[in-house]
Design a protein around this motif. Structure first.
Motif, mmCIF file in Angstrom:
data_model
loop_
_atom_site.group_PDB
_atom_site.id
_atom_site.type_symbol
_atom_site.label_atom_id
_atom_site.label_comp_id
_atom_site.label_asym_id
_atom_site.label_seq_id
_atom_site.Cartn_x
_atom_site.Cartn_y
_atom_site.Cartn_z
ATOM 1 N N ALA A 454 48.645 28.189 48.675
ATOM 2 C CA ALA A 454 47.196 28.059 48.791
ATOM 3 C C ALA A 454 46.513 29.357 49.207
ATOM 4 C CB ALA A 454 46.859 26.956 49.796
ATOM 5 N N LYS A 455 47.238 30.255 49.873
ATOM 6 C CA LYS A 455 46.654 31.508 50.356
ATOM 7 C C LYS A 455 46.850 32.662 49.363
ATOM 8 C CE LYS A 455 45.271 29.908 54.322
ATOM 9 N NZ LYS A 455 43.830 29.812 54.668
ATOM 10 N N LEU A 456 47.492 32.396 48.232
ATOM 11 C CA LEU A 456 47.801 33.455 47.278
ATOM 12 C C LEU A 456 46.526 34.067 46.692
ATOM 13 C CD1 LEU A 456 50.519 34.615 46.257
ATOM 14 C CD2 LEU A 456 50.186 33.282 44.170
ATOM 15 N N GLN A 457 46.452 35.407 46.712
ATOM 16 C CA GLN A 457 45.285 36.121 46.191
ATOM 17 C C GLN A 457 45.598 36.919 44.921
ATOM 18 O OE1 GLN A 457 43.679 38.514 49.375
ATOM 19 N NE2 GLN A 457 43.572 36.792 50.797
ATOM 20 N N GLN A 458 46.826 37.423 44.824
ATOM 21 C CA GLN A 458 47.212 38.211 43.650
ATOM 22 C C GLN A 458 48.551 37.691 43.112
ATOM 23 O OE1 GLN A 458 47.131 42.471 44.364
ATOM 24 N NE2 GLN A 458 45.479 42.260 45.859
ATOM 25 N N ASN A 478 47.961 24.152 36.052
ATOM 26 C CA ASN A 478 48.040 24.060 37.514
ATOM 27 C C ASN A 478 47.391 25.253 38.235
ATOM 28 O OD1 ASN A 478 49.925 21.623 38.334
ATOM 29 N ND2 ASN A 478 50.798 22.522 36.481
ATOM 30 N N VAL A 479 46.822 26.165 37.461
ATOM 31 C CA VAL A 479 46.138 27.320 38.057
ATOM 32 C C VAL A 479 45.064 26.921 39.070
ATOM 33 C CG1 VAL A 479 44.424 29.092 37.493
ATOM 34 C CG2 VAL A 479 46.616 29.089 36.350
ATOM 35 N N PRO A 480 44.309 25.837 38.854
ATOM 36 C CA PRO A 480 43.247 25.487 39.807
ATOM 37 C C PRO A 480 43.721 25.278 41.244
ATOM 38 C CG PRO A 480 42.915 24.301 37.758
ATOM 39 C CD PRO A 480 44.254 24.965 37.661
ATOM 40 N N PHE A 481 45.021 25.087 41.443
ATOM 41 C CA PHE A 481 45.520 24.894 42.806
ATOM 42 C C PHE A 481 45.499 26.206 43.613
ATOM 43 C CE2 PHE A 481 47.513 21.233 40.672
ATOM 44 C CZ PHE A 481 47.168 20.225 41.564
ATOM 45 N N LEU A 482 45.351 27.323 42.921
ATOM 46 C CA LEU A 482 45.322 28.622 43.615
ATOM 47 C C LEU A 482 43.875 28.982 43.941
ATOM 48 C CD1 LEU A 482 47.909 30.550 41.377
ATOM 49 C CD2 LEU A 482 48.334 29.245 43.472
ATOM 50 N N LYS A 483 43.301 28.267 44.872
ATOM 51 C CA LYS A 483 41.871 28.362 45.161
ATOM 52 C C LYS A 483 41.418 29.754 45.600
ATOM 53 C CE LYS A 483 40.859 24.009 44.417
ATOM 54 N NZ LYS A 483 39.979 23.619 43.266
ATOM 55 N N GLU A 484 42.293 30.544 46.225
ATOM 56 C CA GLU A 484 41.889 31.851 46.749
ATOM 57 C C GLU A 484 42.317 33.008 45.848
ATOM 58 O OE1 GLU A 484 42.712 32.491 50.862
ATOM 59 O OE2 GLU A 484 42.209 30.428 51.439
ATOM 60 N N LEU A 485 42.767 32.699 44.640
ATOM 61 C CA LEU A 485 43.240 33.735 43.725
ATOM 62 C C LEU A 485 42.098 34.662 43.301
ATOM 63 C CD1 LEU A 485 46.032 34.357 42.429
ATOM 64 C CD2 LEU A 485 45.173 33.287 40.346
ATOM 65 N N THR A 486 42.337 35.976 43.409
ATOM 66 C CA THR A 486 41.347 36.981 42.982
ATOM 67 C C THR A 486 41.829 37.766 41.768
ATOM 68 O OG1 THR A 486 42.249 38.666 44.477
ATOM 69 C CG2 THR A 486 40.500 37.249 45.345
ATOM 70 N N GLU A 487 43.153 37.925 41.600
ATOM 71 C CA GLU A 487 43.699 38.695 40.481
ATOM 72 C C GLU A 487 44.887 37.967 39.872
ATOM 73 O OE1 GLU A 487 44.578 42.759 41.421
ATOM 74 O OE2 GLU A 487 42.808 42.976 42.711
ATOM 75 N N LYS A 513 37.420 26.798 38.063
ATOM 76 C CA LYS A 513 37.675 26.197 39.379
ATOM 77 C C LYS A 513 38.243 27.205 40.373
ATOM 78 C CE LYS A 513 38.612 21.912 36.902
ATOM 79 N NZ LYS A 513 39.624 20.890 36.518
ATOM 80 N N LEU A 514 38.216 28.493 39.970
ATOM 81 C CA LEU A 514 38.685 29.567 40.857
ATOM 82 C C LEU A 514 37.495 30.464 41.199
ATOM 83 C CD1 LEU A 514 42.044 30.538 39.085
ATOM 84 C CD2 LEU A 514 41.700 28.951 40.986
ATOM 85 N N PRO A 515 36.769 30.149 42.242
ATOM 86 C CA PRO A 515 35.515 30.854 42.529
ATOM 87 C C PRO A 515 35.678 32.321 42.913
ATOM 88 C CG PRO A 515 36.127 29.422 44.365
ATOM 89 C CD PRO A 515 37.058 29.100 43.233
ATOM 90 N N LEU A 516 36.880 32.728 43.330
ATOM 91 C CA LEU A 516 37.076 34.098 43.811
ATOM 92 C C LEU A 516 37.710 35.020 42.774
ATOM 93 C CD1 LEU A 516 38.376 33.346 47.437
ATOM 94 C CD2 LEU A 516 36.031 33.769 46.682
ATOM 95 N N LEU A 517 38.142 34.476 41.638
ATOM 96 C CA LEU A 517 38.830 35.296 40.637
ATOM 97 C C LEU A 517 37.905 36.375 40.076
ATOM 98 C CD1 LEU A 517 41.650 35.364 39.193
ATOM 99 C CD2 LEU A 517 40.465 34.379 37.230
ATOM 100 N N SER A 518 38.399 37.622 40.089
ATOM 101 C CA SER A 518 37.587 38.744 39.590
ATOM 102 C C SER A 518 38.314 39.568 38.531
ATOM 103 C CB SER A 518 37.184 39.663 40.750
ATOM 104 O OG SER A 518 38.332 40.188 41.387
ATOM 105 N N GLU A 519 39.630 39.368 38.361
ATOM 106 C CA GLU A 519 40.409 40.196 37.431
ATOM 107 C C GLU A 519 41.439 39.337 36.720
ATOM 108 O OE1 GLU A 519 41.330 44.054 35.785
ATOM 109 O OE2 GLU A 519 39.855 43.631 37.342
ATOM 110 N N LEU A 520 41.408 39.362 35.386
ATOM 111 C CA LEU A 520 42.407 38.639 34.594
ATOM 112 C C LEU A 520 42.988 39.592 33.559
ATOM 113 C CD1 LEU A 520 43.901 36.067 33.732
ATOM 114 C CD2 LEU A 520 41.987 35.577 32.187
ATOM 115 N N GLY A 521 44.280 39.891 33.677
ATOM 116 C CA GLY A 521 44.956 40.761 32.717
ATOM 117 C C GLY A 521 45.604 39.944 31.615
ATOM 118 N N ILE A 522 45.153 40.137 30.382
ATOM 119 C CA ILE A 522 45.714 39.415 29.223
ATOM 120 C C ILE A 522 45.952 40.394 28.081
ATOM 121 C CG2 ILE A 522 44.836 37.099 29.733
ATOM 122 C CD1 ILE A 522 42.402 37.719 28.048
ATOM 123 N N GLN A 523 46.433 41.561 28.395
ATOM 124 C CA GLN A 523 46.647 42.594 27.380
ATOM 125 C C GLN A 523 47.692 42.153 26.351
ATOM 126 O OE1 GLN A 523 47.399 46.517 28.814
ATOM 127 N NE2 GLN A 523 45.477 46.665 29.934
#
Length: 554
Positions: A454-458, A478-487, A513-523
């Protein structure tokens, strides 16, 4: 009698102001043979009154002139800093990476006399400073309160370096000197350090990548004898330092308050640990030691690792890319458990750690404060990974775990189940290029569902090209369970392009459903037209500030 006393008093006061009065007034008329005391006293009082009014008027005029000049100077100062995107500060000039031109430097030189209380000067990462530093330094001779000088990557010339040395002679309160990334410092360091005097207040000295010579190493070693207050010492990326380390080690014995010592990529050899070890017993306050990037250091810990035991309060130990041998790992196995205050350990890019590290990694359980463990690229084998998995259960403070570039993790991630359950503080998990498969993603999803991450950010899952679409689907759902994910990074390897499956729609839905996400790498994922439309819709509809790093649709 009262009139006579008044006359004497007035005469005395008049004499004390005679020089000023003579400039402001014409001589008074001659006194008659038989003076009228009342009249004379009256005249003197009148003259005194006129003098006071004249002085008051002159003072007001002068004051108005000064205020006008000050206002004009302040306007110039505000305009100068405003055009550079900075706010004026009487005690600090921070123009780091402002693209200063020669005209800007000329303006700065003109403004410096207006800042007698200046304590900090940072003009780093400005190419035009090189060759134009002298006028700035000449003004600094009159700044007696200067405490911080930062001139990183300014392309300093030899003349600049020599002038700086003169300034240091008149800066007794200097606390920080940073000349990193200036190659001309190399070979001329003694000319700078001659300004360091006995009882120096310098606490921070950084000379990163300055092309220092063996002679410079000797110079800095000698000046350390004068720097008892030194707390941060960084000589990283000076490859010729290692051949003259003895003088530096001798000087370090006189820096009892040293907190940080960085010798990254300094050409250290097998003998270097033995040489440095003679100083470790005098560095009881050392908190961070960086010996990384010294590829000839391998074998040096075999008989000298015991010196590290003197550093009882060490919090950060960086030994990545040191070509550690099996005998080094065996020696470190005995020492590292004694460093009970250790919070960060980096053993990355040492291949022998994975083949002979069963005992070393199992001893990590004796480091209860360990928050960062970096062992990427260590070729972990079955026994080593099993030892790590078992020991990591005893690391309740673990926040950052990097297992990247260890192929054995793929298909065996479930061995970390208990660790991921117990490490409630985990914020960063890097599993880049670990040969993960669909089963690993299913396991990871189950852990996410139970709330243990639950505390995972990156989260870095990039370069795991063998994960099937089914694996990505179960993860995306199941990504929505990572509420604090930023990257989040799920990029593919270079030159390995692949079509996105239907799971990409689940992923986009999860991102809402991830309000803090700011970076998504999909190269290197090829996004079909329907999913591309979903991505565009996501950007427009949700107005989220997410940076999609895909390198363009292929």
């Amino acid at each position: 009698m009262n009139h006579l006393q008044g006359k004497k008093s007035s005469d005395k006061e008049g004499k004390s102001q005679s020089s000023l009065v003579s400039k402001l007034f014409r001589a008074s008329k001659p006194s008659p043979p038989k003076p009228d005391l009342k009249k004379e006293t009256s005249e003197l009082e009148t003259n005194d009154s006129q003098t006071d009014k004249q002085l008051e008027t002159e003072s007001k005029i002068k004051s108005l002139g000064i205020e006008k000049d000050l206002r004009s100077d302040m306007v110039k100062m505000e305009q100068f800093f405003q055009k550079l995107g900075k706010k004026p500060n009487s005690s600090s000039i921070n123009l780091n990476n402002c693209g200063l031109t020669l005209d800007d430097i000329a303006e700065l030189v003109a403004l410096l006399p207006l800042l007698p209380d200046l304590e900090e000067l940072d003009i780093s990462w400005n190419n035009f400073i090189g060759g134009a530093l002298k006028p700035i330094m000449l003004q600094l001779h009159h700044v007696s309160k200067l405490k911080i000088i930062r001139l990183n990557n300014c392309r300093l010339t030899v003349d600049d370096v020599l002038e700086l040395g003169e300034v240091l002679k008149t800066s007794p309160d200097l606390e920080e000197l940073n000349l990193s990334w200036n190659s001309c410092v190399g070979g001329n360091l003694s000319q700078i350090l001659q300004g360091i005097q006995e009882g120096s207040k310098v606490q921070i000295l950084r000379l990163i990548d300055c092309d220092l010579t063996a002679e410079d190493a000797a110079s800095v070693g000698h000046v350390l004898l004068l720097m008892q207050n030194l707390k941060v010492f960084d000589l990283s990326i000076n490859r010729n330092i290692g051949c003259n380390l003895t003088v530096i080690a001798q000087g370090l014995k006189n820096t009892p308050w040293l907190n940080i010592l960085k010798l990254h990529t300094c050409g250290l050899t097998q003998d270097s640990i033995q040489i440095l070890g003679t100083a470790f017993g005098h560095l009881s306050e050392l908190r961070e030691l960086d010996l990384s990037g010294n590829k000839e250091l391998g074998g040096g810990f075999k008989d000298s690792a015991a010196h590290l035991a003197h550093l009882k309060y060490l919090q950060v130990l960086d030994l990545h890319q040191c070509s550690l041998l099996e005998e080094d790992v065996a020696s470190l196995t005995q020492v590292i458990p004694l460093l009970s205050s250790l919070q960060e350990l980096d053993l990355s890019a040492n291949k022998k750690v994975g083949s002979s590290s069963e005992n070393l990694l199992s001893r990590l359980r004796f480091l209860p404060e360990l928050a960062t463990l970096l062992i990427n690229g260590c070729a972990l084998g079955k026994d080593a990974f099993a030892a790590l998995a078992e020991a990591s259960m005893y690391l309740p403070a673990l926040k950052i775990l990097d297992l990247s570039w260890n192929k054995y993790v793929g298909g065996n991630l479930n061995m970390l189940l208990e660790t991921l359950k117990l490490s409630a503080a985990l914020q960063v998990l890097r599993l880049r290029s670990c040969s993960l498969v669909a089963e690993d993603m299913t396991f990871l999803a189950s852990v996410m569902q139970t709330g243990h991450l639950a505390k995972l950010q990156q989260l870095d899952l990039s370069y795991n090209d063998n994960i099937s679409n089914e694996g990505w689907a179960v993860f995306s759902q199941n990504v929505p369970f990572l509420k604090e994910l930023t990257e989040l990074d799920i990029s593919l390897r270079p030159a390995n392009f692949r079509e996105c499956g239907l799971w990409f729609g689940h992923l986009l839905n999860g991102l809402t459903k991830l309000p803090l996400l700011s970076e998504l790498g999909i190269q290197r994922w090829r996004i079909p037209e329907p999913q591309e439309e979903e991505l565009e819709y996501f950007n427009q509809e949700h107005k989220r500030n997410i940076h999609f790093d895909y390198g363009g649709f292929q």
